[in-house]
Write a protein that holds these residues in place. Structure first.
Motif, PDB file in Angstrom:
ATOM      1  N   LEU A 121      -2.209   5.192 -22.419  1.00  0.00           N
ATOM      2  CA  LEU A 121      -1.134   5.099 -21.614  1.00  0.00           C
ATOM      3  C   LEU A 121       0.159   4.743 -22.505  1.00  0.00           C
ATOM      4  CD1 LEU A 121      -2.513   2.475 -19.189  1.00  0.00           C
ATOM      5  CD2 LEU A 121      -2.176   5.172 -18.856  1.00  0.00           C
ATOM      6  N   GLY A 122      -0.020   4.670 -23.783  1.00  0.00           N
ATOM      7  CA  GLY A 122       1.374   4.650 -24.599  1.00  0.00           C
ATOM      8  C   GLY A 122       2.153   5.669 -24.481  1.00  0.00           C
ATOM      9  N   VAL A 124       2.863   7.559 -22.055  1.00  0.00           N
ATOM     10  CA  VAL A 124       3.574   7.726 -20.736  1.00  0.00           C
ATOM     11  C   VAL A 124       4.427   6.459 -20.829  1.00  0.00           C
ATOM     12  CG1 VAL A 124       2.976   7.546 -18.276  1.00  0.00           C
ATOM     13  CG2 VAL A 124       1.588   8.459 -19.698  1.00  0.00           C
ATOM     14  N   SER A 125       4.146   5.257 -21.026  1.00  0.00           N
ATOM     15  CA  SER A 125       5.228   4.146 -20.748  1.00  0.00           C
ATOM     16  C   SER A 125       5.597   3.393 -22.052  1.00  0.00           C
ATOM     17  CB  SER A 125       4.655   3.177 -19.676  1.00  0.00           C
ATOM     18  OG  SER A 125       3.637   2.450 -20.166  1.00  0.00           O
ATOM     19  N   GLY A 126       4.829   3.399 -23.017  1.00  0.00           N
ATOM     20  CA  GLY A 126       5.005   2.708 -24.130  1.00  0.00           C
ATOM     21  C   GLY A 126       4.036   1.764 -24.242  1.00  0.00           C
ATOM     22  N   ALA A 127       3.331   1.498 -23.228  1.00  0.00           N
ATOM     23  CA  ALA A 127       1.941   0.756 -23.253  1.00  0.00           C
ATOM     24  C   ALA A 127       2.499  -0.969 -23.539  1.00  0.00           C
ATOM     25  CB  ALA A 127       1.172   1.110 -24.029  1.00  0.00           C
ATOM     26  N   HIS A 128       3.403  -1.245 -22.628  1.00  0.00           N
ATOM     27  CA  HIS A 128       4.140  -2.430 -22.768  1.00  0.00           C
ATOM     28  C   HIS A 128       3.070  -3.547 -22.447  1.00  0.00           C
ATOM     29  CE1 HIS A 128       8.536  -1.366 -22.981  1.00  0.00           C
ATOM     30  NE2 HIS A 128       7.656  -0.486 -23.934  1.00  0.00           N
ATOM     31  N   PHE A 129       2.680  -3.640 -21.152  1.00  0.00           N
ATOM     32  CA  PHE A 129       1.617  -4.647 -20.468  1.00  0.00           C
ATOM     33  C   PHE A 129       2.189  -6.188 -20.690  1.00  0.00           C
ATOM     34  CE2 PHE A 129      -1.238  -1.177 -22.144  1.00  0.00           C
ATOM     35  CZ  PHE A 129      -1.042  -0.181 -21.403  1.00  0.00           C
TER      36      PHE A 129
END
Length: 229
Positions: free
Chosen positions: A58-59, A61-66
């Motif tokens: 998912l990095g 796509v969104s940067g994978a902050h979570f």
């Protein structure tokens, strides 16, 4: 990438992370016969493994902050605007709660279980500050030096931080809030949440200062390096 796609990735990743943290805690206790050391090992290994998968997938796509602390750090560094940051944090909080409920449902437990695990005091708060600062530095410096290695770096750091911090390294305000809704091995008393979150924010600020200092030193070193041409 459209904001809705980024938010969907953050929702999926944060929910899966919390389902893993809580679910592996429940399974670890059940399979270990109540041995806390074995349960912690199972919890740490499962969390590190799912983090590697989620960041790698998912990095892009969104940067994978979570993690609201990561999103706030990216806002400070100008990589998110205020609207995106608020949306990321709202989705992370909602998904974290959803992940805990999912874990409870998978193990046939009551969905809402206000936490009873005492986690308070100076040692716990210091641990959370250190854990969060270390996580943010792993991400910020990793993105600069070895961006392709960030999934492995974060997973490795979290596995280690489970063991070298007294708090078992929550290092995430959304995780902390959501884990106040479980009485499992992974839980925390609701009244202990504010102290953890304040320590995590302090750790985030410290990491940003250190990263800025190191970025400046790297720039200076680059200016002093002899030109190849």
């Amino acid at each position: 990438m459209a904001l809705m796609q980024k938010l969907a990735a953050e929702f999926l990743g944060t929910g899966a992370l919390l389902a893993t943290v809580v679910g592996s805690g429940i399974m670890g206790v059940a399979m270990s016969g109540g041995n806390d050391g074995i349960a912690l090992l199972a919890n740490a290994a499962a969390t590190a493994a799912i983090l590697y998968v989620l960041i790698a997938v998912l990095g892009p796509v969104s940067g994978a902050h979570f993690n609201p602390a990561v999103s706030l750090a990216m806002r400070v560094r100008g990589e998110l605007d205020t609207r995106e940051t608020v949306a990321y944090i709202a989705v992370q909080l909602a998904a974290a709660v959803g992940g805990v409920l999912l874990a409870h449902a998978m193990f046939g437990q009551p969905l809402l279980q206000p936490g009873t695990h005492v986690r308070t005091g100076a040692a716990q708060w210091l641990s959370e500050g250190v854990a969060t600062a270390g996580l943010l530095l792993t991400i910020l410096l990793g993105l600069r030096a070895r961006p392709g290695a960030v999934p492995a770096l974060v997973a490795s750091y979290i596995f280690a931080a489970y063991w070298f911090t007294a708090s078992t390294s929550f290092a995430n305000p959304a995780v902390t809030v959501a884990r106040a809704l479980t009485r499992s091995f992974a839980g925390i008393r609701p009244g202990d949440v504010p102290g953890f979150v304040l320590a995590q924010l302090a750790g985030t600020a410290a990491a940003l200062l250190v990263a800025r200092m190191l970025d400046g030193h790297a720039a200076d070193a680059g200016e002093r390096s002899p030109r190849a041409d």
